[in-house]
Design a protein around this motif. Structure first.
Motif, PDB file in Angstrom:
ATOM      1  N   GLN A  31      22.306  47.132  42.946  1.00 38.13           N
ATOM      2  CA  GLN A  31      23.304  46.317  43.489  1.00 38.13           C
ATOM      3  C   GLN A  31      23.510  44.733  43.621  1.00 38.13           C
ATOM      4  OE1 GLN A  31      25.459  48.288  45.376  1.00 38.13           O
ATOM      5  NE2 GLN A  31      26.863  46.296  46.016  1.00 38.13           N
ATOM      6  N   ILE A  32      22.614  43.995  43.611  1.00 35.98           N
ATOM      7  CA  ILE A  32      22.696  42.277  43.055  1.00 35.98           C
ATOM      8  C   ILE A  32      23.318  42.527  41.780  1.00 35.98           C
ATOM      9  CG2 ILE A  32      21.811  40.543  42.863  1.00 35.98           C
ATOM     10  CD1 ILE A  32      19.980  41.315  45.507  1.00 35.98           C
TER      11      ILE A  32
ATOM     12  N   LYS B  16      24.915  44.212  40.121  1.00 35.86           N
ATOM     13  CA  LYS B  16      26.747  44.832  40.138  1.00 35.86           C
ATOM     14  C   LYS B  16      27.921  43.364  40.382  1.00 35.86           C
ATOM     15  CE  LYS B  16      30.082  48.259  42.038  1.00 35.86           C
ATOM     16  NZ  LYS B  16      29.205  49.484  43.064  1.00 35.86           N
ATOM     17  N   GLU B  17      27.277  43.369  41.677  1.00 40.74           N
ATOM     18  CA  GLU B  17      27.777  42.078  42.054  1.00 40.74           C
ATOM     19  C   GLU B  17      27.618  40.915  42.002  1.00 40.74           C
ATOM     20  OE1 GLU B  17      26.814  41.778  46.426  1.00 40.74           O
ATOM     21  OE2 GLU B  17      26.794  43.576  47.058  1.00 40.74           O
ATOM     22  N   ARG B  18      26.826  40.137  40.684  1.00 40.37           N
ATOM     23  CA  ARG B  18      26.928  38.929  40.443  1.00 40.37           C
ATOM     24  C   ARG B  18      27.792  39.614  38.334  1.00 40.37           C
ATOM     25  NH1 ARG B  18      20.767  38.018  38.973  1.00 40.37           N
ATOM     26  NH2 ARG B  18      21.599  39.804  37.145  1.00 40.37           N
TER      27      ARG B  18
ATOM     28  N   ALA C 163      30.578  41.209  39.060  1.00 40.65           N
ATOM     29  CA  ALA C 163      31.793  41.895  39.032  1.00 40.65           C
ATOM     30  C   ALA C 163      32.480  40.113  40.158  1.00 40.65           C
ATOM     31  CB  ALA C 163      31.754  42.555  40.417  1.00 40.65           C
TER      32      ALA C 163
ATOM     33  N   GLU D 287      31.249  38.454  42.504  1.00 41.53           N
ATOM     34  CA  GLU D 287      31.543  38.489  43.660  1.00 41.53           C
ATOM     35  C   GLU D 287      30.218  37.853  44.391  1.00 41.53           C
ATOM     36  OE1 GLU D 287      30.257  42.646  45.198  1.00 41.53           O
ATOM     37  OE2 GLU D 287      32.436  43.067  43.928  1.00 41.53           O
TER      38      GLU D 287
ATOM     39  N   VAL E 203      26.330  36.414  45.731  1.00 40.87           N
ATOM     40  CA  VAL E 203      25.367  37.363  45.754  1.00 40.87           C
ATOM     41  C   VAL E 203      24.793  36.682  47.158  1.00 40.87           C
ATOM     42  CG1 VAL E 203      23.312  38.214  44.916  1.00 40.87           C
ATOM     43  CG2 VAL E 203      25.284  38.335  43.394  1.00 40.87           C
TER      44      VAL E 203
ATOM     45  N   THR F 154      24.828  39.950  56.910  1.00 40.00           N
ATOM     46  CA  THR F 154      24.188  39.798  55.244  1.00 40.00           C
ATOM     47  C   THR F 154      23.221  39.155  55.032  1.00 40.00           C
ATOM     48  OG1 THR F 154      26.554  40.757  54.596  1.00 40.00           O
ATOM     49  CG2 THR F 154      25.552  38.843  53.204  1.00 40.00           C
TER      50      THR F 154
ATOM     51  N   ARG G 128      20.048  39.420  52.454  1.00 39.89           N
ATOM     52  CA  ARG G 128      20.314  38.255  51.311  1.00 39.89           C
ATOM     53  C   ARG G 128      18.535  37.544  51.225  1.00 39.89           C
ATOM     54  NH1 ARG G 128      23.639  40.596  47.472  1.00 39.89           N
ATOM     55  NH2 ARG G 128      23.182  42.444  47.947  1.00 39.89           N
TER      56      ARG G 128
ATOM     57  N   THR H 275      18.919  34.953  40.793  1.00 35.92           N
ATOM     58  CA  THR H 275      20.126  34.423  40.642  1.00 35.92           C
ATOM     59  C   THR H 275      20.170  33.238  40.838  1.00 35.92           C
ATOM     60  OG1 THR H 275      21.256  36.497  41.852  1.00 35.92           O
ATOM     61  CG2 THR H 275      22.436  35.049  41.800  1.00 35.92           C
TER      62      THR H 275
END
Length: 413
Positions: free
Chosen positions: A43-44, A46-48, A50, A52, A54, A75, A79, A319
């Motif tokens: 998921q991280i 995918k967001e990174r 895109a 978005e 993180v 959130t 996180r 990240t």
């Protein structure tokens, strides 16, 4: 109190045997947790990819006005980290950065650093040469710690924790006692001055100390879905093995405030933003491919290393934090894996003040007398290598610079 272990290999063997006996299906449970980590990492990524965020981002004004949403709080708790924009006005921080630069230059700190006490805390990390300056009492550091804005921010973050559980009150989130830490000041073009992935606040103790095992009681019992990284039960009671640079206060979050603009590639902070990744790290050491007297390379008195050899499920989650402006702050849960980029490829200094979140509890109160005596004398605080550089420094913060809040935070009121 400190944890004293005379025969470490035997202590590790005994602890692992007892933990396995209490959790005979330790391999099955580990693979469940590993699958959960893989899901979170995916998921991280995918967001990174895109573009978005993180790591959740808040504005300081949202904290002041009480406008942080329940989704935003959830959130942060998922996180285990957040960026808070505008904790301090940009110009004030630039002035502080200039003052620190002069403080370093006028007092010849660069020359003194060549003769500093050896700090072995990061010695087990593949990258282990952070450009950290052993100063604690510059006037800007003193002023930032006692500021209303940073105090308000830390109280907000403290209240994300469950301060009462198991029939006990663990800490007072409204109190923010000082934990004097250092600064990072990296010149442009510096390389090999980072830190590979690690966790602070206890290494082998997490398996060997009774209260650390109680912190992770749901993990070691196999009921890992019940584990809440924000439940403070037993955390103020844990014991560390004494070592320079091992924090002996309970910090809800580690953190720093940006003194300069910095982003990815500027030798800045990286996080694996999974607040409960410690479950995976703890159970990994119980698996059969790890030697009986080994905890995946963990060593006493050092940072808890996260190795690609042992902790493969976490590696791709690392990240870099987003672009930071002077006056922005970043905070990460005390169990969150973090690192510092090796190379600073930016144009100017990449500088921060390390100021985390502390709370009112007996463990933290016990640290204050030694620290306040160090402040008054300009000496190094008790947790750090005793360089005592600042005793004769011009421009050092003194008791006259303290507000009533600052005195209270240092235990001097």
């Amino acid at each position: 109190m400190s944890l004293v272990i005379e025969n470490l290999p035997e202590a590790i063997r005994t602890s692992k045997a007892n933990l396995r006996k209490a959790l005979p299906n330790y391999s099955e449970i580990f693979h469940e947790v590993e699958a959960e980590m893989n899901r979170k990492i995916a998921q991280i990524i995918k967001e990174r990819e895109a573009g978005e965020a993180v790591i959740p981002i808040l504005q300081y004004d949202e904290i002041v006005s009480g406008a942080v949403t329940s989704k935003g709080i959830a959130t942060i708790r998922e996180r285990g980290a957040c960026i808070i924009r505008g904790v301090f006005p940009t110009q004030q921080v630039r002035d502080w950065d200039d003052e620190i630069g002069k403080y370093v230059e006028v007092n010849g700190l660069d020359e003194k650093l060549m003769h500093r006490a050896e700090d072995k805390y990061f010695g087990t990390l593949a990258s282990a040469k952070p450009q950290i300056y052993g100063i604690y009492w510059s006037r800007p550091q003193v002023m930032a710690r006692q500021s209303d804005s940073l105090t308000r921010t830390r109280v907000f973050l403290n209240k994300l924790w469950k301060s009462e559980s198991e029939g006990r009150v663990h800490f007072d989130p409204e109190q923010t006692p000082v934990y004097a830490d250092r600064i990072r000041r990296r010149p442009p073009g510096s390389a090999s001055l980072g830190l590979s992935p690690h966790v602070d606040g206890g290494s082998v103790e997490r398996w060997l100390d009774e209260n650390f095992r109680k912190v992770y009681r749901h993990v070691f019992s196999g009921n890992w879905r019940e584990y809440d990284a924000f439940d403070a039960a037993y955390r103020p009671d844990v014991q560390e093995i004494p070592s320079p640079a091992v924090c002996s206060m309970f910090r809800t979050f580690q953190g720093w405030t940006a003194l300069t603009r910095q982003g990815k590639g500027d030798g800045t902070l990286q996080l694996i933003p999974i607040v409960n990744s410690m479950m995976y790290i703890l159970l990994r050491s119980l698996q059969d491919d790890v030697a009986e007297d080994d905890l995946c390379g963990a060593e006493p008195g050092r940072a808890l290393s996260v190795h690609s050899k042992w902790h493969t499920a976490l590696a791709n989650g690392l990240t870099s934090i987003p672009l930071m402006q002077p006056g922005d702050a970043v905070f990460w849960h005390s169990d969150v894996v973090h690192s510092v980029e090796d190379a600073h490829n930016g144009d100017g200094y990449s500088s921060v003040m390390y100021i985390g979140c502390t709370v009112g509890c007996a463990k933290n109160t016990a640290y204050l007398p030694g620290q306040s005596a160090s402040f008054l004398a300009g000496k190094t605080p008790p947790d750090f290598p005793a360089d005592n550089f600042e005793v004769d420094f011009v421009g050092r913060g003194t008791e006259a610079d303290l507000t009533p809040l600052g005195k209270s935070q240092l235990g001097l009121s």
